[in-house]
Design an enzyme around this catalytic site. Structure first.
Site, PDB file in Angstrom:
ATOM      1  N   GLU A  31       0.838  -1.198   0.000  1.00 29.52           N
ATOM      2  CA  GLU A  31       0.000   0.000   0.000  1.00 29.52           C
ATOM      3  C   GLU A  31       0.874   1.249   0.000  1.00 29.52           C
ATOM      4  O   GLU A  31       1.599   1.520   0.949  1.00 29.52           O
ATOM      5  CB  GLU A  31      -0.945  -0.006   1.203  1.00 29.52           C
ATOM      6  CG  GLU A  31      -0.282  -0.259   2.557  1.00 29.52           C
ATOM      7  CD  GLU A  31      -1.235  -0.056   3.708  1.00 29.52           C
ATOM      8  OE1 GLU A  31      -1.947   0.972   3.745  1.00 29.52           O
ATOM      9  OE2 GLU A  31      -1.269  -0.922   4.592  1.00 29.52           O
TER      10      GLU A  31
ATOM     11  N   ASP B 278       0.026  -2.867   5.964  1.00 27.65           N
ATOM     12  CA  ASP B 278       0.332  -2.489   7.343  1.00 27.65           C
ATOM     13  C   ASP B 278      -0.575  -3.238   8.315  1.00 27.65           C
ATOM     14  O   ASP B 278      -1.700  -3.619   7.978  1.00 27.65           O
ATOM     15  CB  ASP B 278       0.133  -0.981   7.541  1.00 27.65           C
ATOM     16  CG  ASP B 278       1.142  -0.158   6.753  1.00 27.65           C
ATOM     17  OD1 ASP B 278       2.130  -0.749   6.283  1.00 27.65           O
ATOM     18  OD2 ASP B 278       0.924   1.055   6.606  1.00 27.65           O
TER      19      ASP B 278
ATOM     20  N   ASP C 144      -2.570  -2.369  10.570  1.00 28.20           N
ATOM     21  CA  ASP C 144      -3.513  -1.443  11.186  1.00 28.20           C
ATOM     22  C   ASP C 144      -4.864  -1.580  10.496  1.00 28.20           C
ATOM     23  O   ASP C 144      -5.058  -2.454   9.644  1.00 28.20           O
ATOM     24  CB  ASP C 144      -2.990  -0.003  11.128  1.00 28.20           C
ATOM     25  CG  ASP C 144      -2.712   0.468   9.689  1.00 28.20           C
ATOM     26  OD1 ASP C 144      -3.169  -0.213   8.741  1.00 28.20           O
ATOM     27  OD2 ASP C 144      -2.058   1.505   9.516  1.00 28.20           O
TER      28      ASP C 144
ATOM     29  N   ASP D 138      -6.442   0.402   8.336  1.00 27.75           N
ATOM     30  CA  ASP D 138      -6.387   0.644   6.894  1.00 27.75           C
ATOM     31  C   ASP D 138      -5.772  -0.542   6.163  1.00 27.75           C
ATOM     32  O   ASP D 138      -6.229  -0.948   5.089  1.00 27.75           O
ATOM     33  CB  ASP D 138      -5.584   1.914   6.605  1.00 27.75           C
ATOM     34  CG  ASP D 138      -6.380   3.177   6.919  1.00 27.75           C
ATOM     35  OD1 ASP D 138      -7.615   3.066   6.999  1.00 27.75           O
ATOM     36  OD2 ASP D 138      -5.776   4.241   7.082  1.00 27.75           O
TER      37      ASP D 138
END
Length: 689
Positions: free
Chosen positions: A469, A542, A544, A546
């Site tokens: 990303e 990642d 997280d 997102d």
């Protein structure tokens, strides 16, 4: 699709800015997503939640049994059966009873020693039985005195079952006395009681019902799944008796499951292989079967045949626990077979045998492999893969001499087998050359996306592409990659949700167009696996909120537009670490909070300061660390994404359930998502909004 690992969320990154941006925001009051000034919220010690006892299991069941689906439900039964089989392996039991009863109850009984009921020396007010049932990481399998080889290693199996059962009753027949105690959702419903003498009985009985609050009101044990599990345990220990029984109204309509049966295979895994082969002919006159010691107290047993129709299977186990993803013991067995065949071919002057590879030997073969290893190291609590490099060498050495003698004792059969495998190897090489030619031609014709950092290898063999990303993560990945075989494709932001988008929107989406162009295999009805430019497609986002969202969107894209890529085992999820732990010169990386706590407990002592840093994203991770932890094949961990197939009735139902789940969560209608959120809200915690 495989369940996503637990992801501990971070605050979302501001749109339009990379994680490394040095820009400073304009001064002014903080604002919430609606644009209004945000209220200051206190963050104090009162906000810190401490989970005690079995609360973590009920809060995060996926961490212990892999989820809350049907497979996880049956994992509860497997944990209890494994405990009973550990008594058999240790030589203290000869019989295990498995009974599927009404109201979704299951009872497992053994005639072993019985769980100790005397007071525990550390917790003098509680019997050892209650400690085992209510305390994580408790049991008799840590010191190696009560059990040399066992399937239960972490001391969490029975306590996890207890935590996730709304009703559990345990009976212990020990030293001529019967003891009973009941539990509900991990808590005792009374004290351990002595129920009287039992001179003709010994062992442990665990009867429980999974909690509908965890698994859903419609969740139920399947007789066919449990029956297959019982049969598998019976042939893994030659001579053990498994007594199976099932309530008549729970028998499957399609048949295949008896109401009652005493299951016993005196010859162990060879009996199973003989039954599986039936009247089919094999290339060798008899199956290659045997057993050998593994450097002391461990041992390995095997049975393998090569049927002419090439309808084979590979079933492997460690301490009677199935390892469907294989691992070190399978690798060692495979290496022993390949080296033995090549050596015999050289001695017999059989040409071209040097090109025989492990896939040629194992594909189409009927393989039964069972290893008993003290303190085995599995990957994950569900124990689906053995991860012990030393087991490769031990199994190879144990099997190799036996295989050499087998081939020498049947030279005509060995010749037929080697000729067959050489033909397979030549066919494999021919197909590989054709694929490489197609890929090379496709790469020549294609105008690859400009932001794709392609690998230099012309062949697709052992190549992979990382989907990351953003340009920031892409920059770190490009520096960390192995240029010869690893490509990197940065994707900007969140890709289109293909489950709710029209075909026109898909064609107009630049990120999807770049992805499809980079893979080169087409989508939908135009998908051609031979044109896929890489062996592996790895989603690396990642850890997280997102990142989890982007990974979910990519999984949806592949599931909808390239399902054959997923079924072929080509799609993976990278597992970047969330924490770096350092103490002096010692450094370790943790996948999540549970892994961090385990490392702090087991790997770091109390001497010296321990520094713990949390990675904010792949873009902020130094390339050297990204390579070591996430991209280097020698040290990384990948999760293969799988989907149920339509192999039998059970798998057909699972495949339909997967399609329904994707449609509910990613489709156009918001009502199913809202309903799912309502049903699952009680399991949510520590949500980062």
């Amino acid at each position: 699709m495989s369940a996503m690992p637990d992801l501990f969320a971070e605050a979302p990154k501001p749109p339009g800015r990379s994680a490394r941006s040095d820009a400073r925001p304009e001064p002014g009051p903080a604002r919430n997503p609606a644009g209004k000034p945000a209220r200051k919220q206190a963050y104090t010690a009162r906000d810190i939640e401490v989970l005690e006892g079995l609360e973590p299991v009920r809060k995060r069941p996926g961490m212990y049994i892999g989820g809350t689906d049907e497979r996880a439900l049956h994992h509860l039964a497997a944990e209890v059966i494994d405990n009973a089989m550990d008594e058999v392996v240790a030589g203290h039991a000869t019989r295990v009873e498995v009974a599927l009863e009404a109201d979704n109850y299951i009872a497992i009984r053994d005639n072993g020693r019985g769980i100790p009921v005397d007071p525990h020396p550390k917790f003098k007010d509680k019997p050892a039985l209650e400690i085992i049932l209510t305390t994580l990481h408790s049991g008799g399998k840590f010191g190696g005195k009560a059990y040399v080889t066992s399937g239960g290693l972490h001391g969490v199996g029975l306590s996890v079952v207890n935590a996730l059962a709304d009703d559990l009753r345990v009976e212990v027949a020990r030293e001529g006395r019967l003891w009973t105690q009941r539990y509900s959702r991990g808590a005792p419903r009374g004290r351990l009681e002595e129920a009287g003498p039992c001179h003709n009985r010994r062992g442990t009985t665990v009867r429980f019902r999974p909690d509908p609050k965890i698994f859903g009101d419609g969740a139920a044990f399947r007789a066919a799944t449990l029956y297959r599990m019982a049969r598998a345990k019976a042939y893994l220990i030659g001579g053990v008796e498994i007594r199976w029984s099932c309530a008549p109204d729970l028998l499957p309509a399609e048949g295949g499951v008896p109401e009652k049966e005493s299951i016993c295979f005196p010859g162990g895994i060879l009996d199973y292989l003989t039954e599986a082969l039936g009247e089919r002919t094999a290339y060798t006159g008899s199956a290659f079967a045997g057993a050998a010691q593994l450097n002391g107290e461990g041992r390995v047993e095997w049975a393998v045949a090569w049927p002419a129709d090439e309808r084979g299977f590979v079933h492997s186990y460690v301490n009677t626990v199935p390892t469907p993803q294989g691992g070190s013991h399978e690798q060692g067995f495979r290496t022993a077979l390949v080296k033995g065949l090549r050596s015999h071919a050289e001695f017999a002057n059989i040409r071209k045998a040097g090109q025989i590879a492990g896939d040629d030997v194992m594909d189409g073969a009927c393989v039964m492999l069972s290893a008993f290893i003290p303190d085995p190291q599995f990957q994950g609590q569900t124990k689906e893969r053995l991860g012990m490099p030393e087991a490769v060498r031990l199994v190879e050495q144990a099997v190799r001499d036996h295989f050499d003698h087998f081939l020498s004792g049947d030279p005509s059969g060995a010749r037929r087998l080697i000729d067959y495998l050489v033909e397979k190897a030549e066919d494999r090489a021919r197909r590989k050359a054709e694929r490489d030619k197609k890929r090379a031609n496709a790469a020549t014709r294609l105008r690859l996306p400009g932001k794709l950092a392609d690998c230099s290898a012309r062949s697709g063999e052992d190549t992979e592409v990382f989907l990351v990303e953003g340009d920031s993560a892409g920059g770190s990945a490009k520096q960390a990659r192995k240029r010869a075989t690893q490509a990197v494709l940065p994707l900007r932001g969140k890709i289109l949700n293909v489950a709710s988008a029209s075909a026109d929107k898909m064609r107009a989406n630049q990120e999807l167009s770049d992805l499809i162009l980079a893979l080169g295999c087409g989508t939908g009805q135009h998908y051609d696996g031979d044109k896929l430019r890489y062996d592996r497609v790895i989603v690396m986002t990642d850890a997280d909120v997102d990142g989890a969202h982007i990974a979910s969107l990519l999984l949806t894209f592949f599931y909808r537009e390239m399902p054959e890529l997923v079924r072929g085992g080509r799609l993976y999820l990278a597992m970047p670490p969330l924490y770096r732990i350092a103490q002096g010169g010692k450094v370790a990386f943790a996948r999540d909070d549970a892994h961090k706590d385990a490392l702090l407990k087991d790997e770091f002592d109390g001497r010296g300061k321990v520094e713990i840093s949390r990675f904010k994203g792949l873009g902020e991770m130094p390339p050297a660390q990204l390579k070591e932890t996430t991209m280097d094949p020698a040290t990384r961990t990948l999760l293969r994404v799988t989907v149920p197939t339509a192999g039998d009735l059970h798998e057909t139902g699972a495949a339909q359930a997967t399609r329904d789940l994707v449609e509910d969560l990613m489709g156009r209608k918001p009502e199913p998502r809202f309903r799912f959120i309502q049903e699952q809200a009680r399991f949510a915690g520590d949500i980062d909004l």
